[in-house]
Design a protein around this motif. Structure first.
Motif, mmCIF file in Angstrom:
data_model
loop_
_atom_site.group_PDB
_atom_site.id
_atom_site.type_symbol
_atom_site.label_atom_id
_atom_site.label_comp_id
_atom_site.label_asym_id
_atom_site.label_seq_id
_atom_site.Cartn_x
_atom_site.Cartn_y
_atom_site.Cartn_z
ATOM 1 N N SER A 55 0.694 -1.557 0.170
ATOM 2 C CA SER A 55 0.137 0.253 -0.921
ATOM 3 C C SER A 55 0.990 1.431 0.133
ATOM 4 O O SER A 55 1.907 1.247 0.198
ATOM 5 C CB SER A 55 -1.077 -0.060 0.924
ATOM 6 O OG SER A 55 -0.320 -0.160 2.394
ATOM 7 N N GLY A 56 0.181 2.419 -0.464
ATOM 8 C CA GLY A 56 0.800 3.555 -0.015
ATOM 9 C C GLY A 56 1.007 3.888 0.906
ATOM 10 O O GLY A 56 2.401 5.073 1.459
ATOM 11 N N THR A 57 0.540 3.719 2.283
ATOM 12 C CA THR A 57 0.848 3.766 3.423
ATOM 13 C C THR A 57 2.040 2.779 4.577
ATOM 14 O O THR A 57 2.756 3.499 4.660
ATOM 15 C CB THR A 57 -0.697 3.082 4.407
ATOM 16 O OG1 THR A 57 -1.958 4.029 3.497
ATOM 17 C CG2 THR A 57 -0.531 3.279 6.314
ATOM 18 N N THR A 81 -5.173 16.482 2.282
ATOM 19 C CA THR A 81 -4.430 15.351 2.019
ATOM 20 C C THR A 81 -5.521 14.163 2.199
ATOM 21 O O THR A 81 -6.280 14.590 3.075
ATOM 22 C CB THR A 81 -3.210 14.830 2.331
ATOM 23 O OG1 THR A 81 -2.525 13.699 1.880
ATOM 24 C CG2 THR A 81 -3.696 15.102 4.059
ATOM 25 N N ASP A 153 4.902 12.866 -0.453
ATOM 26 C CA ASP A 153 3.166 12.467 -0.959
ATOM 27 C C ASP A 153 2.913 12.265 -2.452
ATOM 28 O O ASP A 153 2.196 13.231 -2.652
ATOM 29 C CB ASP A 153 2.575 12.306 -0.090
ATOM 30 C CG ASP A 153 1.197 10.976 -0.126
ATOM 31 O OD1 ASP A 153 1.263 10.954 -1.624
ATOM 32 O OD2 ASP A 153 0.165 11.198 1.244
ATOM 33 N N ALA A 155 0.691 9.972 -4.141
ATOM 34 C CA ALA A 155 -0.313 8.984 -4.571
ATOM 35 C C ALA A 155 -1.808 9.434 -5.605
ATOM 36 O O ALA A 155 -1.878 9.047 -5.962
ATOM 37 C CB ALA A 155 -0.871 8.516 -2.853
ATOM 38 N N HIS A 156 -1.409 10.624 -4.988
ATOM 39 C CA HIS A 156 -2.068 11.639 -6.478
ATOM 40 C C HIS A 156 -1.132 11.994 -7.800
ATOM 41 O O HIS A 156 -1.684 12.529 -8.661
ATOM 42 C CB HIS A 156 -2.213 13.410 -6.112
ATOM 43 C CG HIS A 156 -3.358 12.436 -4.883
ATOM 44 N ND1 HIS A 156 -4.466 13.988 -4.097
ATOM 45 C CD2 HIS A 156 -4.003 11.351 -4.196
ATOM 46 C CE1 HIS A 156 -4.803 13.606 -3.359
ATOM 47 N NE2 HIS A 156 -4.926 12.003 -3.289
ATOM 48 N N SER A 177 1.026 5.818 -4.464
ATOM 49 C CA SER A 177 -0.668 4.360 -3.842
ATOM 50 C C SER A 177 -0.852 4.233 -5.520
ATOM 51 O O SER A 177 -0.753 4.672 -6.693
ATOM 52 C CB SER A 177 -1.150 5.415 -3.093
ATOM 53 O OG SER A 177 -2.258 4.586 -2.701
ATOM 54 N N LYS A 182 -6.225 5.217 -7.981
ATOM 55 C CA LYS A 182 -5.495 6.083 -8.321
ATOM 56 C C LYS A 182 -5.314 6.343 -9.671
ATOM 57 O O LYS A 182 -5.602 5.282 -10.508
ATOM 58 C CB LYS A 182 -4.111 5.553 -6.988
ATOM 59 C CG LYS A 182 -4.723 5.845 -6.115
ATOM 60 C CD LYS A 182 -4.760 7.600 -5.176
ATOM 61 C CE LYS A 182 -5.076 7.669 -4.576
ATOM 62 N NZ LYS A 182 -4.684 6.566 -2.957
HETATM 63 C C1 LIG Z 1 -4.527 7.023 -1.474
HETATM 64 C C2 LIG Z 1 -2.947 8.099 -0.368
HETATM 65 C C3 LIG Z 1 -2.666 7.269 0.398
HETATM 66 C C4 LIG Z 1 -2.466 5.631 0.924
HETATM 67 O O1 LIG Z 1 -2.626 5.174 -0.176
HETATM 68 P P1 LIG Z 1 -3.068 3.572 0.321
HETATM 69 O O2 LIG Z 1 -2.371 2.877 -1.143
HETATM 70 O O3 LIG Z 1 -4.957 3.640 -0.143
HETATM 71 O O4 LIG Z 1 -2.191 2.856 1.373
HETATM 72 C C5 LIG Z 1 -1.575 8.008 0.515
HETATM 73 N N1 LIG Z 1 -1.571 9.457 0.769
HETATM 74 C C6 LIG Z 1 -2.653 9.958 -0.117
HETATM 75 C C7 LIG Z 1 -2.994 11.820 -0.261
HETATM 76 C C8 LIG Z 1 -3.510 9.212 -0.713
HETATM 77 O O5 LIG Z 1 -4.836 10.317 -1.644
#
Ligand SMILES: *Cc1c(COP(=O)(O)O)cnc(C)c1O
Length: 362
Positions: A55-57, A81, A153, A155-156, A177, A182
């Motif tokens: 995961s991104g987390t 965020t 970060d 993720a976006h 992520s 995404k």
């Molecule tokens: C989706 C997201 C994450 C976490 O990603 P996961 O894969 O759902 O754990 C972290 N930061 C932002 C800004 C996100 O939108």
């Protein structure tokens, strides 16, 4: 309703045979498919150190560990965020310190970040919200001047660029992520892009109990404990099929975003955002500021178009109570910000309709 987010899944004719082969191959854990996917993703970004995770987390958590963030430390971050950006900081026992945003981008303002630096600041967390890239020219200077690492970060921001290069090449730590909604999904998954080989090797251990997958099990010596954060061959197989579509899919977000940038200029009650110098957004969301937001959202809904602010400002959560502070610029921004559909599913006809609906007024 035209949605604001939607997962892209390749056609079953293409995806299912690949998945079936992996599922019945006798090897579904972390293996060759994962390493192949890491190679393809790292070629796409242009950074050889791509650590795949579940995961991104998990990527945020490992980035914070590698940056040495711990109890009593502070990490400067943004309220605009998704929550894991900031809950992972709390997981480390550190304090989240909110900085304010630029009024015309909603992204962290380097001047505000500079003011929040103390001798406890261990990292600066930057979020390239909606695929718009932070003012990296300034943040790179701050990072160097104070010797504080940046965690991006992103993720976006898959496919966004800074200084002509893909995001994922600039800082010691950048996370992506691969969650459902995404730009690219492997159902769930994530990447941590690292600058150094040393951190990549340490990250490899942290993602799998602390065990070295390259050394035979019976010869292993775990020196520090790790997690169960690795990606498996099944998710990686989805990722490998997704990679064949990635440029086309990201390209659709960008083409829709650029279309709005041009078509929504000079509309009364609507303010478009600015993009920082030297950056190119990948428009995961299309964010703008509107007067009388409630009326705007209602008008769009009546025409079958979703519009919303999507994220709750993170300082509203009790878990961040100790971080409470005054963010005057963000307060104003948040009153007006809204997203309209911009992703791969938005057709040329849809986007024309969205623009003409907005031009009717609300
Ligand atoms: C989706 C997201 C994450 C976490 O990603 P996961 O894969 O759902 O754990 C972290 N930061 C932002 C800004 C996100 O939108």
């Amino acid at each position: 309703m035209i949605p604001i987010v939607k997962p892209f899944i390749p056609e079953p004719e293409e995806l299912m045979p690949a998945l079936q082969e992996t599922l019945y191959s006798g090897y579904i854990a972390e293996g060759e498919k994962v390493y192949e996917f890491e190679k393809e993703f790292s070629d796409y970004i242009g950074n050889p150190h791509a650590l795949s995770l579940n995961s991104g987390t998990a990527a945020l958590h490992i980035a914070l560990m590698l940056a040495g963030v711990g109890k009593g430390d502070e990490v400067i971050s943004t309220v605009l965020t998704a929550e894991p950006t900031n809950t992972t900081i709390k997981l480390m026992g550190a304090k989240v310190v909110w900085a304010d945003v630029q009024p015309d981008t909603g992204l962290l303002d380097p001047r505000s970040v500079r003011e929040k630096i103390t001798d406890k600041t261990k990292a600066i967390m930057l979020v390239h919200y909606a695929g718009m890239v932070c003012d990296m020219d300034e943040f790179n200077k701050i990072s160097e001047e104070f010797n504080i690492p940046i965690i991006e970060d992103a993720a976006h921001a898959l496919g966004s660029k800074y200084a002509g290069k893909m995001i994922g090449n600039n800082s010691p730590y950048t996370i992506f992520s691969l969650q459902a909604i995404k730009h690219m999904t492997t159902v769930d998954g994530g990447f941590l892009m690292l600058r150094s080989r040393e951190n990549f090797d340490k990250g490899r251990l942290l993602r799998w109990f602390g065990l070295d997958k390259k050394v035979a099990r019976l010869e292993n010596d775990i020196k520090f404990p790790g997690y169960k954060y690795h990606m498996n061959n099944v998710n990686a197989t989805v990722g490998l099929v997704q990679m064949k579509h990635l440029e086309k899919i990201v390209g659709k977000y960008i083409s829709n975003g650029k279309f709005y940038d041009e078509s929504l200029k000079n509309i009364s009650g609507l303010e478009l955002l600015r993009y920082n110098d030297n950056t190119e957004p990948s428009y995961w969301l299309y964010t703008m500021k509107v007067d009388r937001r409630g009326d705007f959202i209602k008008k769009m809904a009546e025409n079958g178009i979703s519009a919303s602010e999507l994220h709750l400002r993170n300082d509203r959560h009790s878990v961040f109570a100790e971080s409470k502070t005054y963010l005057p610029v963000f307060d104003e921004f948040y009153k007006k910000m809204v997203h309209i559909p911009c992703g791969w599913w938005v057709t040329e006809e849809d986007r024309e309709k969205i623009v003409s609906t907005i031009k009717e007024g609300w």
